[in-house]
Structures are given as structure tokens and as C-alpha cells.
Design a protein around this motif. Sequence first.
Motif, mmCIF file in Angstrom:
data_model
loop_
_atom_site.group_PDB
_atom_site.id
_atom_site.type_symbol
_atom_site.label_atom_id
_atom_site.label_comp_id
_atom_site.label_asym_id
_atom_site.label_seq_id
_atom_site.Cartn_x
_atom_site.Cartn_y
_atom_site.Cartn_z
ATOM 1 N N GLU A 211 53.182 32.196 36.054
ATOM 2 C CA GLU A 211 52.655 31.606 34.818
ATOM 3 C C GLU A 211 51.810 32.649 34.089
ATOM 4 N N HIS A 212 52.213 32.940 32.863
ATOM 5 C CA HIS A 212 51.476 33.876 32.019
ATOM 6 C C HIS A 212 50.468 33.096 31.172
ATOM 7 N N GLU A 213 49.274 33.623 31.095
ATOM 8 C CA GLU A 213 48.197 32.935 30.374
ATOM 9 C C GLU A 213 48.485 32.861 28.886
ATOM 10 N N ASP A 214 49.123 33.889 28.333
ATOM 11 C CA ASP A 214 49.422 33.897 26.904
ATOM 12 C C ASP A 214 50.845 33.451 26.598
ATOM 13 N N ASP A 221 51.345 42.291 33.077
ATOM 14 C CA ASP A 221 50.161 41.433 33.135
ATOM 15 C C ASP A 221 49.526 41.503 34.521
ATOM 16 N N TRP A 243 49.579 33.620 38.850
ATOM 17 C CA TRP A 243 49.044 33.409 37.510
ATOM 18 C C TRP A 243 48.584 34.777 36.986
ATOM 19 N N SER A 245 47.566 37.393 33.463
ATOM 20 C CA SER A 245 47.029 37.446 32.105
ATOM 21 C C SER A 245 46.619 38.883 31.806
ATOM 22 N N LEU A 252 38.249 34.779 32.729
ATOM 23 C CA LEU A 252 39.064 33.650 33.182
ATOM 24 C C LEU A 252 38.374 32.884 34.301
ATOM 25 N N LYS A 255 39.034 29.144 34.177
ATOM 26 C CA LYS A 255 40.404 28.832 34.604
ATOM 27 C C LYS A 255 40.543 28.951 36.110
#
Length: 367
Positions: A211-214, A221, A243, A245, A252, A255
Amino acid sequence: MLKSLFNWKVLLNLVVAIGVFVGLVWLTFRWLEYHTNHGQEIPVPNIVNKSVQEAIKILDDSGLEYEVDSPQYNPKYRPFQVLQVYPMPGSRVKDGRSIILKVNPRTWARVEVPDVINKYSGLAFQRLEQVGLKVGDTIFEPSIQKDAVLRILYKGTAVKPKTKLPRFSIVDVVIGSGPMRNISIPNVVGLTIKEARAVIARSMFEVGLVEHEDGSKDESDIIYYQDPAAGDVRDQGMQIDLWASKKTPAELSAKIEQLNSIYRMKVDTGLPPVHYEEVPTNQEPVYDAPPPVIQAPKRDNPKPSTDATRSDVQKTTTAKPSVSVSENKPKSTSSGSNSGNNTGSSNKSTTAQKPAEKPKAKKVVVE
């Protein structure tokens, strides 16, 4: 009309025509004999068991053409040895005739490696033997694909399907032996996604959700969170979610706290541990002894005397009742020996009638 046919001019023309026809036929046959070398035959030389280079040189000197055929390798003969000639040696053929040579090749014909990767090992062995390849060593390697073919090695090098190898070559087969247990999960936080994939693959795990934050799919990333956490133990082949980013972990932190509340469960260590006892599978059952049976004691009931009973019956039948007793009046005792003799019978009747609690029958007393 017959007279005109026998005219000398007509006969002359007929003779000239026949002569021209015969001459043309004779010239044609002569040309054919000259062109096809009629009557000129060359014997086939004996070139069996010679090398193919020597055989070709002899045929060229004899003015004969040749065709080389290598059907199948035979280890009993030398490579490139002439095994058979057609037509047979000694036969006479015309100049320019092609001679067929059966030559032993240098080695076995090359065959393609069948596609048996990720297939069951028993089926893979059959396919390899069918195409003419022999299985050498069987190497077991930890993998989630148990009893499946992972790689095929030829002289220590992995070969891909459809690669051509000499027939009857010996190949080694790598087979999965099942997943390894309790492997420590590596720490990939702080690495790029590309670097993390390589580390996870070397540790015999697989990459799960990324999962990419952006919302992008940039492999550069930085990973700021992973599940399961580093240091946990899992079985081989388990997936590790990532995860990533472009921001720093400090940016973060909120998050990360949110992900910790979801994926990092707190365990209450204050509770006592639960102990389990193993029960042997072949334990013999144990049976309790049955309780002893208690028997009630027998009661001795005295039997009434026969003489007393007979006398009572005679008195009852001969004497007349002087007093009548009402239905509700309780019975009274009799006089003399009659009361003493009826004690046993009264007790016996009372004992027999006690459970039922029935009313007693009317009785006449004789005085």
C-alpha cells in the motif's frame, strides 16, 4: 485407279518417305545412347566401415554422387563411420547415380527438455524418460510446493523447458520438500520496495499487499510499516504486507499508531498460562468395580399349628353366634387357646396386607 498406284513416281516417293523415317529413328536411338551412356556402368565401391570423409573421396573419384543419412547413434561403432551403402557394394550403376550412405552420427540426437516445472515429481520422471533423458540425483529443497519439481539441472546448471540436450543425458531434479517452520521475519522498514522484495525472497517469504501512502506504484518508496512485525516467526511462504511512502516515519507517526492499534494486539500477561495434558492414544480403559448387592434378610414367619386351626373351624361351624358385630366395630380378642393359636396367622395376614393398606374383613366372635 490401281494403275495410278503402281506409277513409278508414286513408288519412288513412298520409298523415300520410308527411308527418311528409318533414318530418323536410327539417329534418335544413337543420340539417346550417347546422352545416357548406354552400356557404360560403374561398379559401386566397397566403402562400408570407412569414415565418411574417405567414402566421399572414393565416390568423387568414381564419378558417383552421394547422399549422407544419420538415422540414429550407435555406441558400438565409431562416430562418422559408414554403416550401410545403397545400392550394395559391387552393384553396377550409371555414371552420376546417387549413392546413399548410412553414417553413424557423432553422438545421440538432441531432444527437448519437457515442461515439468511445478508438476508432480512422479509424472515429471515419466515425461523425462519418455523423451530419452535419465534422472540422476534427486535434490530436496524447502518449498511450499511439496513433491513438485522446482528446477532441472544439467551438469550443475539449471535448464529451461524446450532446451535441447543430447539424448540419454543425465539430469538432476530439484524437488520441494515442504515449507520450513518457525522462520524469523526480516526487518524491511526503512528499505525501498525493490530492496524489500529481494530481502523477503531470500528469507523464503512472499510479498503480500503493498500500500502506497500517495496512491502511486513507485518502487523507490520507503517502507514505514510491515505486518507481521520483524522478529515474529512464521512458516515459509507466508505473505508480508508492506506500507510505503515518500514521507519520513516522523511525519507518519499518527498513521503508524493507527496501524499498531489494528495489527499489534496487546496480550494480557497477567492471566495464568493454560496447561494441556497429553493423553496417550493407546491407553487402556479403566473400569470401576460394580457395587456389592445387599440382600434383604429373610423373615421367619411361624406357621400356625394344624390342630388349633381345625378346632377353631369346628367351633365356628357348630356354634351359633349370640352377638352380632357391626361392620365398623373393630375386632376383639378371642378367649382361651384360640387367641394364642391365631397369633401366628394374624401376624402373617397383617404382614401380607400391610403394603396395600386394605380394610380388614368382618369377623364374628363366638363366646
